[in-house]
Design an enzyme around this catalytic site. Structure first.
Site, PDB file in Angstrom:
ATOM      1  N   ASP A  55       0.871  -1.173   0.000  1.00  0.00           N
ATOM      2  CA  ASP A  55       0.000   0.000   0.000  1.00  0.00           C
ATOM      3  C   ASP A  55       0.910   1.227   0.000  1.00  0.00           C
ATOM      4  OD1 ASP A  55      -1.913   1.893   0.461  1.00  0.00           O
ATOM      5  OD2 ASP A  55      -2.862   0.842   2.133  1.00  0.00           O
ATOM      6  N   ASP A 147      -3.057   2.264  -6.026  1.00  0.00           N
ATOM      7  CA  ASP A 147      -1.883   2.292  -5.141  1.00  0.00           C
ATOM      8  C   ASP A 147      -1.751   1.059  -4.251  1.00  0.00           C
ATOM      9  OD1 ASP A 147      -4.025   2.823  -3.439  1.00  0.00           O
ATOM     10  OD2 ASP A 147      -2.769   3.985  -2.085  1.00  0.00           O
ATOM     11  N   GLU A 148      -2.429  -0.020  -4.601  1.00  0.00           N
ATOM     12  CA  GLU A 148      -2.378  -1.226  -3.780  1.00  0.00           C
ATOM     13  C   GLU A 148      -2.245  -2.461  -4.642  1.00  0.00           C
ATOM     14  OE1 GLU A 148      -5.449  -2.012  -0.858  1.00  0.00           O
ATOM     15  OE2 GLU A 148      -5.869   0.135  -0.819  1.00  0.00           O
TER      16      GLU A 148
END
Length: 473
Positions: A55, A147-148
């Site tokens: 993350d 974003d993960e």
DNA sequence: TCTGGGGTCCTAGGACCC
DNA sequence: TCTGGGGTCCTAGGACCC
């Protein structure tokens, strides 16, 4: 014409949220109770899994700091375009700025904050780079959001001569060195536990949760913080005295099966270290629905302008559908009033399509039905649903085949132009009033150079990880 | 959590059929 | 016309995610 033979199948009344926004209600209802045992089996992976969740920290703000080095160490905020905080750098968070905070309030608590509009395209490029790094370590990478990601590390210790923790550290260092942004990582036996790990310490955290330590991480964690358990379910569980993740995980199977539906039974297994959610590495190539919505400020009651917004959304949704070779069976549109009440209408399309020209008549018809003169609207939305693979969109006896094929060629050419010269090089007339609103912001030369350097050797489509179109005009 | 934009999956229940 | 039993397909709407 596309409008003929199209049948309206339902009107969403004022105040009722249309399907894409459904389920946002505040009513605190219990999740569906199961009285009969679920027929769908839950598969538990027998092998002890090692799953990593990564993350990025304050992702949007970090990207801005990476691209504008002079912003490093400063409180940076993105979300200027919507007037609330989308992302805040850790410097800003330290000054009391929170996600979702109004910008005028930001100026009060942190007057020197640098407030920027979100630049999704650039963030996507960082995202692609991050996923690339992960694939050097394992082919099993699931791109979960911008974003993960999840990575299946099972069995890789030998290959990399080290523990899973060492492996994670290597990934973390590589990301920081190559992207200039920091990430937080969790490693554990299941996706749900890995997520708990990555959230446990931030920024730049690295948390490995082994089977023996699970309870340490769950005992103080409110059950509503668990991935997949929201406010409604937390409230429901409270009635049974369950407030922490550990209390939930510790319940016996009979209770779980009797009172909760499948998703929660799965989470229960995952919390106990039994992996049921696989890491899905295949890139997404299919959609159930594609939606486009846009808010405009200030709110407007101008019929032409509002329709043009709807029309622009339709065009954008169609572009995306065509990119994935999908055609829609259903067209849903809705208008959101200033007071956030929605009015929508859902229409069946006579022949699956992703060509706006075939849908404008329908759009107009639906719009006239829901638009009320003298009402202030703040946003509009379009959803293409009932998507099917384009080649499966078959002709009926009554279709004008020549015309449709001609249209296919026209749109293929348009998509080609947009690819080369930018989105909306060519546009339908109805969308024009919406376009005049778009403001163009110049980019400083040095920043452009830095971006080009970061992403050199790739065209835009490849950078975004999208299939490259073969254009025949 | 006062509200941007984009998604997913699950279940209940109705329509329709034999 | 009613009564049963069983199956499939579809839609509406809830809950959740980033």
């Amino acid at each position: 014409m596309g409008g003929e033979g199209c049948q309206k199948i339902g009107v969403v009344g004022a105040g009722l949220a249309p399907p894409p926004l459904a389920g946002r209600g505040t009513a605190c209802r219990a999740p569906t109770k199961i009285t009969i045992m679920t027929t769908q089996p839950i598969t538990i992976h027998s092998w002890p899994k090692a799953i990593l969740h990564i993350d990025a920290d304050a992702f949007f703000a970090s990207c801005e700091q990476a691209i504008h080095p002079e912003l490093k160490g400063k409180p940076v905020i993105t979300g200027k375009e919507r007037g609330i905080v989308s992302a805040a750098s850790y410097e800003a968070k330290g000054r009391g700025v929170e996600r979702g905070m109004r910008l005028f309030e930001v100026k009060r608590v942190c007057p020197d904050a640098v407030i920027l509009p979100s630049d999704y395209e650039t963030y996507s490029l960082f995202s692609v780079r991050m996923f690339e790094i992960l694939r050097r370590f394992s082919p099993d990478v699931e791109e979960y959001s911008i974003d993960e990601a999840f990575v299946d590390l099972t069995g890789l210790r030998r290959t990399f001569h080290g523990s899973y923790g060492d492996l994670a550290k290597k990934i973390q260092d590589t990301a920081e060195r190559e992207l200039g942004i920091t990430v937080s990582i969790g490693v554990s036996l299941s996706k749900v536990l890995a997520k708990i790990g990555s959230k446990h310490r931030k920024p730049k955290g690295l948390t490995v949760i082994s089977g023996r330590e699970i309870h340490n991480y769950l005992s103080k964690l409110p059950v509503g913080k668990v991935w997949g358990i929201g406010a409604n379910t937390s409230e429901f569980l409270k009635k049974f005295g369950i407030t922490t993740a550990l209390q939930f995980a510790g319940k016996d199977e009979t209770f779980i099966k009797r009172r909760l539906s499948k998703p929660y039974q799965e989470i229960w297994h995952e919390l106990n270290g039994r992996s049921v959610y696989p890491v899905v590495a295949e890139p997404k190539k299919d959609y159930q629905s594609i939606s486009k919505t846009r808010t405009f400020t200030p709110p407007s009651e101008d019929e032409v302008f509002i329709f043009s917004q709807l029309s622009k959304n339709l065009e954008n949704a169609c572009i995306k559908a065509r990119r994935y070779d999908l055609a829609a069976n259903k067209l849903i549109m809705f208008l959101r009033q200033q007071d956030f009440r929605d009015t929508g209408v859902e229409m069946k399309i006579s022949r699956p399509t992703a060509y706006p020209a075939e849908l404008f008549a329908l759009l107009r018809e639906g719009f006239l039905e829901i638009y009320k003169t003298g009402t202030l609207y703040r946003s509009t939305g379009v959803v293409l649903a009932g998507l099917v693979a384009e080649r499966k969109a078959q002709f009926t006896l009554f279709d004008d085949t020549t015309r449709i094929l001609k249209m296919a060629r026209v749109y293929s050419a348009l998509d080609g132009l947009s690819e080369r010269f930018g989105k909306h090089t060519v546009q339908h007339g109805a969308s024009l009033p919406a376009k005049l609103q778009v403001q163009h912001e110049g980019e400083r030369g040095d920043v452009a150079v830095r971006k080009a350097e970061l992403f050199k050797g790739e065209n835009r489509r490849q950078r975004l990880g999208l299939p490259v179109l073969d254009i025949k005009v």
